[in-house]
Scaffold this motif. Structure first.
Motif, mmCIF file in Angstrom:
data_model
loop_
_atom_site.group_PDB
_atom_site.id
_atom_site.type_symbol
_atom_site.label_atom_id
_atom_site.label_comp_id
_atom_site.label_asym_id
_atom_site.label_seq_id
_atom_site.Cartn_x
_atom_site.Cartn_y
_atom_site.Cartn_z
ATOM 1 N N GLY A 45 0.893 -1.227 -0.099
ATOM 2 C CA GLY A 45 0.207 0.199 -0.058
ATOM 3 C C GLY A 45 0.752 1.411 0.080
ATOM 4 O O GLY A 45 0.206 2.585 -0.242
ATOM 5 N N ALA A 79 1.216 0.704 -5.466
ATOM 6 C CA ALA A 79 0.585 2.037 -5.267
ATOM 7 C C ALA A 79 1.472 3.060 -6.067
ATOM 8 O O ALA A 79 1.065 4.338 -5.975
ATOM 9 C CB ALA A 79 0.889 2.300 -3.871
ATOM 10 N N GLY A 85 1.563 6.641 4.195
ATOM 11 C CA GLY A 85 0.428 6.071 3.265
ATOM 12 C C GLY A 85 -0.221 6.949 2.173
ATOM 13 O O GLY A 85 -1.075 6.629 1.597
#
Lengths: 330, 330
Positions: A44, A97, A167
């Protein structure tokens, strides 16, 4: 020029072997010349890949790790890495990602990262790029069209790296990297030339008693040569050159960077003068880093980089980082 | 020799001002030349004080902070600090649990720390001392009776500092410091001489094409001069010299230390060769540190230090440390 090497041909491979031995927390692919954080790909998380010619250590391999780069590709000394290295690095760290390429503005690096981006996208990897071009000394140069990328690279890698670690998505990480570059300016001076292993002698002539104002990190010519100046006069000149081009409305983070052969004792003394000039000019300093971070082999000299930071950038700058060359908070 | 300084007379004061600006977590007394961790004295904690001539940065001021030194006293370049500095430092950091003086074995440092210990004891401060003398190159030297103190200083300061941070008593901290020194050996080589600000030119002559095997950290003569050797040959010679004198029964921590002007690229390559020799000799490596830690101004060259560690020493080595020059775990 004497060097602590075996033969010029193996300098980069030897260094990578030595780095692997000292840093078991990194995966060092000596043959393919890629340095990757061991836990990559991180699910992620946006990945950050940089690279460039060797000879600027700890940049970039020394900035691989949690909170900063996912991977680095070292080229030959003062020579761009090849697209294959970059694609291999991107494939090793992409979690799906996306990957941000951080590219210093030198013609070879720009071309090769462009090609690598196309190749990586062909493999289904989403790629964004940011160009670092913070050096105010000259507009065009030996290896560059436009401004050269120097000390701001550390700020881009650190701040974008912190955002990725939290993130944040690729578009946001890219936008932050761009903001850092746009708010950063550098100026460097050389007191001596550097010698590449393959040449074995100084890459340019700098007469005794003169310094090069505005030198590039490969020893490219700067703005002018002058008879040797004091640390205070150099700080006046360098900070003035930066502030001619940047009017900080926010606090700045300061990098007082050694080119490689200037003692830390002198760098700290130079920092005192840089801080004096900044105070005189009303620039507020949020944090200062003094040391050898973006070097030029055995060149004597120093550079100053200012990076304007709003609250968010300063928060990301202060976030934990764990690399060979920069480490705090963990 | 060009230097990034104002005038030789203010080099140390300028550096301290620059250090103060970059490190608000330290209390830097520029006038009296004492660097103290800001939270000192720490209640119940043994304090560690070291110091020596300037020109070896980050040693010692860069090793002040939680988990390492409580205070450092920088002297003039390559000149011992004076007893007043040491007493002032001891008084600033003593919590009543006592102070350990860490003294590199150079005649001036030894005399001045001895005098300082007497003066501090007169003021009611309990003082213990440990002498660092790890350099196997020569027995007596320009500044020394007996072996010189070099890279092991970092190990003594780190490991004893960790023990003090845990609250261990003075006798135990002193015993650990002594054990670290007894289990450590160093050997250095110079590819070029260094220049002090006051002299302004190289402190010794090293002909083109030769290196000095066993050089001291002030450029003192070593064992011999030879025509330039490869990185691998130097590693063979240096590690052999150390292992002639130390037969490790436990793993070692390795310091591959730059003298100041040798690029990190070369230091990593040299580390690869040092690790090769250690593996060939059956020495187990627990951890390796590569970089500029105990420098000699702008000297080109490197040193190797091995520190034999049992489980307790290794645990203390790995304990958190937060200083300008060494930082992990926090």
């Amino acid at each position: 020029m004497k060097m602590l090497i075996n033969v010029p041909e193996t300098v980069v491979a030897d260094a990578l072997r030595g780095m692997a031995a000292a840093h078991p927390e990194l995966t060092v692919d000596v043959e393919n010349r890629v340095i990757v954080r061991q836990d990559a790909p991180v699910a992620g998380k946006v990945a950050l890949v940089s690279g460039g010619g060797s000879g600027h250590e700890p940049l970039h391999g020394g900035f691989v790790g949690p909170g900063m780069l996912s991977a680095a590709c070292p080229g030959e000394v003062f020579t761009s890495p090849v697209p294959d290295q970059m694609v291999r690095a991107a494939a090793a760290v992409d979690s799906g990602a996306g990957v941000l390429f951080i590219v210093k503005n030198y013609t070879g690096d720009v071309l090769n990262f462009d090609m690598a981006a196309e190749l990586a996208e062909d493999e289904g990897i989403q790629v964004a790029k940011v160009l670092v071009n913070d050096d105010v000394a000259v507009t065009d140069s030996l290896y560059t069209a436009g401004r050269r990328g120097t000390g701001a690279t550390l700020f881009v890698e650190k701040i974008a790296g912190a955002a990725a670690e939290e993130g944040q998505p690729l578009a946001r990480v890219e936008a932050l990297a761009r903001q850092v570059n746009e708010g950063s300016r550098s100026f460097g001076v050389a007191l001596s030339a550097c010698s590449t292993p393959s040449k074995g002698s100084p890459t340019f002539d700098l007469p005794a008693g003169e310094l090069e104002l505005g030198v590039g990190i490969h020893g490219e010519p700067g703005r002018e040569r002058r008879p040797m100046m004091t640390s205070g006069e150099i700080a006046d000149f360098a900070v003035q050159a930066i502030l001619d081009d940047l009017t900080p409305r926010n606090p700045v983070v300061v990098l007082v960077n050694g080119m490689g052969a200037t003692p830390l004792l002198e760098l700290y003394g130079f920092n005192a003068e840089v801080q004096r000039v900044l105070a005189q000019r009303g620039v507020v300093v949020a944090h200062t880093l003094v040391g050898n971070y973006v070097t030029s082999l055995d060149m004597a000299g120093a550079s100053v980089t200012l990076c304007e930071v709003d609250e968010e950038l300063l928060r990301l700058w202060n976030a934990p980082v764990r690399t060979a060359g920069l480490r705090w908070g963990v």
